[in-house]
Design a protein around this motif. Structure first.
Motif, short mmCIF file in Angstrom:
data_model
loop_
_atom_site.label_atom_id
_atom_site.label_comp_id
_atom_site.label_asym_id
_atom_site.label_seq_id
_atom_site.Cartn_x
_atom_site.Cartn_y
_atom_site.Cartn_z
N ASP A 12 0.87 -1.17 0.00
CA ASP A 12 0.00 0.00 0.00
C ASP A 12 0.91 1.23 0.00
O ASP A 12 1.38 1.68 1.05
CB ASP A 12 -0.89 -0.02 1.25
CG ASP A 12 -1.98 1.04 1.20
OD1 ASP A 12 -1.72 2.11 0.64
OD2 ASP A 12 -3.08 0.78 1.71
N LYS A 19 0.42 4.37 -0.56
CA LYS A 19 -0.03 5.59 0.12
C LYS A 19 0.39 5.55 1.59
O LYS A 19 0.98 6.52 2.10
CB LYS A 19 -1.55 5.70 0.02
CG LYS A 19 -2.10 6.96 0.71
CD LYS A 19 -3.62 6.96 0.72
CE LYS A 19 -4.14 5.97 1.76
NZ LYS A 19 -5.62 6.07 1.92
N TRP A 20 0.11 4.44 2.27
CA TRP A 20 0.47 4.33 3.67
C TRP A 20 1.98 4.25 3.86
O TRP A 20 2.52 4.75 4.85
CB TRP A 20 -0.21 3.11 4.31
CG TRP A 20 -1.62 3.40 4.69
CD1 TRP A 20 -2.76 3.03 4.03
CD2 TRP A 20 -2.06 4.18 5.82
NE1 TRP A 20 -3.88 3.51 4.66
CE2 TRP A 20 -3.48 4.22 5.76
CE3 TRP A 20 -1.41 4.84 6.85
CZ2 TRP A 20 -4.23 4.89 6.72
CZ3 TRP A 20 -2.16 5.51 7.81
CH2 TRP A 20 -3.56 5.53 7.73
#
Length: 477
Positions: free
Chosen positions: A270, A272-273
């Protein structure tokens, strides 16, 4: 409930028991952390701290501001009382988190009892926390356990907070939080893949030998001696290398033979995280960099060499060191290793990466370096134990073994200890009562003692779990 009562009584005995005699009960590194609790607001903003230990200043800076707020004098006695109280609260938090996690993972009662004993009833919790209170290790373990709990509850923002605290307590926690949240994707496998355990073992052996030869030839043989913490003995080193190679060969061979499909950049993690966590981590490190001085030298190269060379001190020294520090934990991991490895690798990309970190740090005989990974080892170990039908007498026998191995009942302080610690005679008879708990520092006598204890314990555990182990082998066939 019985185990909680046992833990409470023994932990209280530890808190009110003997303290390390050097630096008025603070110890070696503890003296620095006590100074943080005393003078943080002046030292941090004016002269700063060194690059290594500035990453270990929580919770001592919190104690400092707590004392300032309550107008309490930062005497050695008051700070000792504060640390002991904080350790008691920290243990309570760990117990609460453990039971919450056990409910989420729905461990059987037998599994829960064994894991509770493994996690709490060991030398570190029952002896070391009270003996040397000024340390960040116990609080780092709580942050790691919290990170696992928030991961299981899918609370990513809470794990971001853990990552921030980890950056000023034990940086490995921050990395673990990043792996959990940013790489919480299942791995894709194909069966019938091939592994080549011989190549992994050969690579480690060749690297270790080349490192030793290069250091000696370049005139840095003293580095080898210091890292091995004994006079170099080629015969003993080769025997140790042989054991390390066999262990690596066995470990890689036991890892399920899967081949990972090619993962696209999009589904690997992920992003974005990952970006959020890395931005916060870099921001914290940048802030700390403005308050760093070079008073204390720390080399990442030396730390890496420790992991590489310490397994060559004595044959099986890493295993022996882990048993002395964690009790039956490494033995249970060995007995369930195929299932253990499979669970770690299949749960997520992040867990698979932490499994690799575990294998690397397991090489190092200074077992406390692996402490923040222990909460995550409970997940695959609990999954493996849940598959066994364990009787009450088996659970009780394993708990009793764990208590015996914790050696909480063995006093450390003895005549001549202070003199040996202050003179740096760490291999002396008195000093060894403390340093025997850290494999890297064992002298030959302590090593032989703990080697015998470790082998006897492994045989005893096999006898207790013989039916389950045999049943597991038949199932795998």
């Amino acid at each position: 409930m019985k185990l909680i009562v046992i833990l409470s009584v023994l932990f209280a005995l530890s808190l009110f028991g003997e303290k390390i005699p050097i630096q008025d009960g603070a110890g070696f590194d503890g003296e620095f952390y006590r100074l943080v609790a005393e003078n943080f607001s002046a030292d941090f903003w004016n002269q700063g701290y060194d690059a290594f230990r500035i990453q270990r200043i929580f919770p001592f800076c919190a104690i400092h501001y707590g004392f300032k707020l309550l107008h309490i004098s930062t005497t050695h006695t008051n700070l000792m009382h504060a640390m002991l109280g904080l350790h008691a609260l920290n243990l309570l938090l760990q117990v609460l988190l453990f039971w919450r996690i056990s409910k989420i993972l729905q461990w059987k009662s037998a599994t829960k009892g064994i894991l509770f004993a493994v996690f709490f009833l060991n030398f570190f919790t029952l002896k070391n926390c009270g003996y040397e209170p000024f340390q960040s290790d116990a609080f780092a373990i709580s942050l790691s356990l919290s990170s696992l709990y928030f991961y299981l509850k899918k609370k990513k923002l809470y794990n971001l907070g853990i990552a921030v605290l980890g950056a000023v307590t034990w940086p490995l926690i921050t990395l673990q939080a990043i792996l959990l949240v940013a790489f919480d994707r299942p791995l894709s496998f194909e069966k019938e893949g091939k592994t080549f355990p011989g190549k992994f073992a050969f690579f480690y052996g060749a690297l270790a030998l080349l490192t030793i030869a290069a250091l000696k030839r370049s005139g840095h043989g003293i580095v080898v001696t210091n890292l091995l913490m004994r006079d170099s003995n080629w015969a003993l080193t080769m025997a140790s290398l042989g054991c390390a190679l066999f262990g690596l060969f066995w470990i890689v061979r036991c890892i399920p033979r899967f081949r990972m499909n090619v993962l696209t950049i999009k589904n690997f993690g992920d992003w974005k995280w990952l970006g959020i966590f890395l931005s916060v981590w870099v921001g914290v490190k940048l802030f700390l960099s403005f308050h760093v001085n070079e008073e204390f030298f720390c080399s990442n190269t030396i730390f890496a060499l420790q992991i590489l060379l310490r397994p060559l001190k004595y044959p099986l020294i890493s295993f022996v060191g882990h048993v002395a520090f964690y009790g039956i934990l490494p033995i249970l991991v060995a007995f369930t290793f195929r299932s253990f490895a499979k669970t770690m690798m299949e749960r997520s990309v992040g867990f698979a990466m932490m499994f690799g970190m575990f294998l690397l740090l397991a090489l190092d005989s200074e077992s406390r370096h692996m402490a923040t990974l222990v909460p995550f080892l409970l997940v695959p170990l609990g999954n493996a134990l849940d598959k066994w039908e364990l009787k009450n007498f088996q659970v009780a026998a394993l708990v009793l073994l764990q208590l015996l191995l914790s050696h909480f009942y063995v006093p450390i302080n003895s005549e001549g200890l202070l003199e040996e610690l202050e003179s740096g005679n760490l291999a002396g008879d008195a000093a060894m009562r403390y340093f025997m708990n850290f494999g890297a520092y064992m002298n030959l006598e302590s090593y032989l003692l703990w080697l015998g204890i470790s082998l006897i314990t492994a045989i005893a555990c096999y006898g207790i779990l013989k039916n389950q182990i045999k049943s597991k082998k038949k199932t795998s066939l």
